[in-house]
Design an enzyme around this catalytic site. Structure first.
Site, short mmCIF file in Angstrom:
data_model
loop_
_atom_site.label_atom_id
_atom_site.label_comp_id
_atom_site.label_asym_id
_atom_site.label_seq_id
_atom_site.Cartn_x
_atom_site.Cartn_y
_atom_site.Cartn_z
CB VAL A 142 -17.46 -37.46 -81.54
CG1 VAL A 142 -18.41 -36.41 -81.98
CG2 VAL A 142 -17.54 -38.57 -82.43
N GLY A 193 -4.97 -25.02 -92.39
CA GLY A 193 -4.81 -26.03 -91.56
C GLY A 193 -5.91 -26.41 -90.90
CG ASP A 239 -15.00 -34.96 -90.17
OD1 ASP A 239 -14.00 -35.53 -89.87
OD2 ASP A 239 -16.13 -34.18 -89.69
CE LYS A 250 -15.56 -35.57 -86.54
NZ LYS A 250 -15.61 -33.78 -87.02
#
Ligand SMILES: NC(=O)c1ccc[n+]([C@@H]2O[C@H](COP(=O)([O-])OP(=O)(O)OC[C@H]3O[C@@H](n4cnc5c(N)ncnc54)[C@H](OP(=O)(O)O)[C@@H]3O)[C@@H](O)[C@H]2O)c1
Length: 343
Positions: free
Chosen positions: A154, A208, A222, A226
């Site tokens: 994280v 990217g 995502d 976390k």
């Protein structure tokens, strides 16, 4: 003292770590009397190599760049797969940097279990295993007198787990809030200037920064992974990412974002974990924050986390733009802590 490590995963972060080890070994010897030796590298499709004397890092990086494989650096009995590699590599620490699987943490989770059963310390930058099995891996590590560290999962290498572990004994963390996904935060920052969601996402993909599967970012996966880790590690919860009440940013329009700005607010994808009715609940959702909120100040790919505790009302830590080197640095810190005796 020599400390041997093996890299499971040799992509952006694994290679950045190899470069960092090469660059920092002289200072490590000078300051800590430590030397890190990489005795093996395992990848998914780019081969595996074991060298019990320690690989030549520059040659290994050159090999993957020029031939697309590290297998040429291996001699001896062929390595069948990553479990075979983990069983055979003569390394005290397995550093795992495989891709995130936000639905189960696999196969990395099984590899870490295997490493612990073989009495190897584990360091991971991969959120999946920590989000799905933090308590289990922690007790397995304890059972085998091994360390299990994951600083980079994280906020890259920004020291949040080390900060709490090393400097905040007995603290009771009651609420955690954060902006933890760079892609969605950057998209929202761009939408404030009038750019469409689709164009902003495309820019993130071209840079990217977005995950290969954009749903992992945009739909809040995502971020959910976390906040699960933070809730489980800091608040002793036993959540999985599937327990997080999750709403992504896909339904937001430029009008929504700009209307909030006119009202003195900023829309952010906020992660939160809190005690509620005797249990920890977690959410990821777009929230219109007043501009005075520290979370509202975070722009683009910056991240922030804010801890509300019983001793210090609020501790906030933010991270400037980061990348594989910052993530690799978090792994290096974990390795140094293990070498210095942390279990
Ligand atoms: N990049 C960052 O700045 C950053 C920041 C924070 C956290 N992380 C986390 O760190 C991890 C690594 O990120 P990355 O950017 O380095 O990813 P990456 O460039 O995609 O590298 C992943 C590596 O894992 C290898 N791999 C895949 N399956 C494997 C298997 N079964 N056994 C052994 N190796 C396997 C891949 O090998 P092949 O290419 O041969 O398949 C590749 O070498 C991810 O979990 C990511 O979420 C990354």
């Amino acid at each position: 003292m020599e400390i041997t490590i093996a890299l499971v995963g040799f992509g952006n972060v694994g290679q950045a770590l190899a470069r960092l080890v090469d660059a920092k070994n002289p200072a490590l010897r000078e300051n800590y009397g430590l030397n890190i030796s990489i005795t093996g590298v395992s990848t998914g499709r780019h081969g595996c190599a074991i060298d019990s004397y320690g690989v030549d890092i520059s040659r290994m990086l050159e090999a993957i760049e020029q031939t697309g494989s590290v297998s040429g650096m291996h001699s001896g009995k062929p390595i069948i797969d990553t479990p075979d590699f983990i069983r055979r590599v003569p390394a005290e620490i397995i550093v795992e940097t495989m891709p995130l699987n936000p639905e189960s943490g696999q196969p990395a989770l099984d590899y870490l279990r295997l490493a612990l059963h073989h009495k190897r310390h584990i360091v991971t930058a991969n959120k999946g295993p920590v989000a799905f099995a933090y308590q289990e891996l922690k007790s397995l590590a304890r059972q085998h007198n091994c360390a299990f560290l994951f600083e980079s999962t994280v906020m890259d290498g920004t020291p949040i787990f080390n900060l709490v572990r090393a400097t905040l004994p007995l603290i009771d963390i009651q609420r955690v809030r954060g902006i933890l996904n760079s892609t969605t935060n950057s998209i929202l920052s761009r939408m404030e200037t009038g750019m469409s969601f689709e164009n902003a996402l495309q820019e993130m993909q071209q840079a990217g920064i977005a995950e290969t599967n954009p749903s992992y970012d945009v739909d809040g996966w995502d971020a959910a992974v976390k906040i699960t880790i933070l809730a489980n590690v800091f608040m002793h919860a036993r959540l999985t990412p599937h327990d997080v009440n999750r709403t992504g940013i896909g339904a937001l329009t430029v009008d929504d974002v700009q209307a909030a700005l006119r009202a003195g607010q900023v829309i952010k994808l906020v992660c939160e974990a809190r005690y509620e009715h005797g249990a920890v609940t977690a959410s990821v959702k777009p929230v219109a924050l007043p501009v005075s909120d520290p979370l509202a100040q975070v722009r683009g790919t910056e991240n922030i986390v804010s801890l509300e505790t019983d001793m210090i009302s609020r501790i906030t830590i933010s991270e400037g733009e980061a990348g594989p080197t910052a993530t690799a640095y978090g792994c290096l810190v974990d390795i140094i802590n293990i070498a210095r005796g942390y279990r």
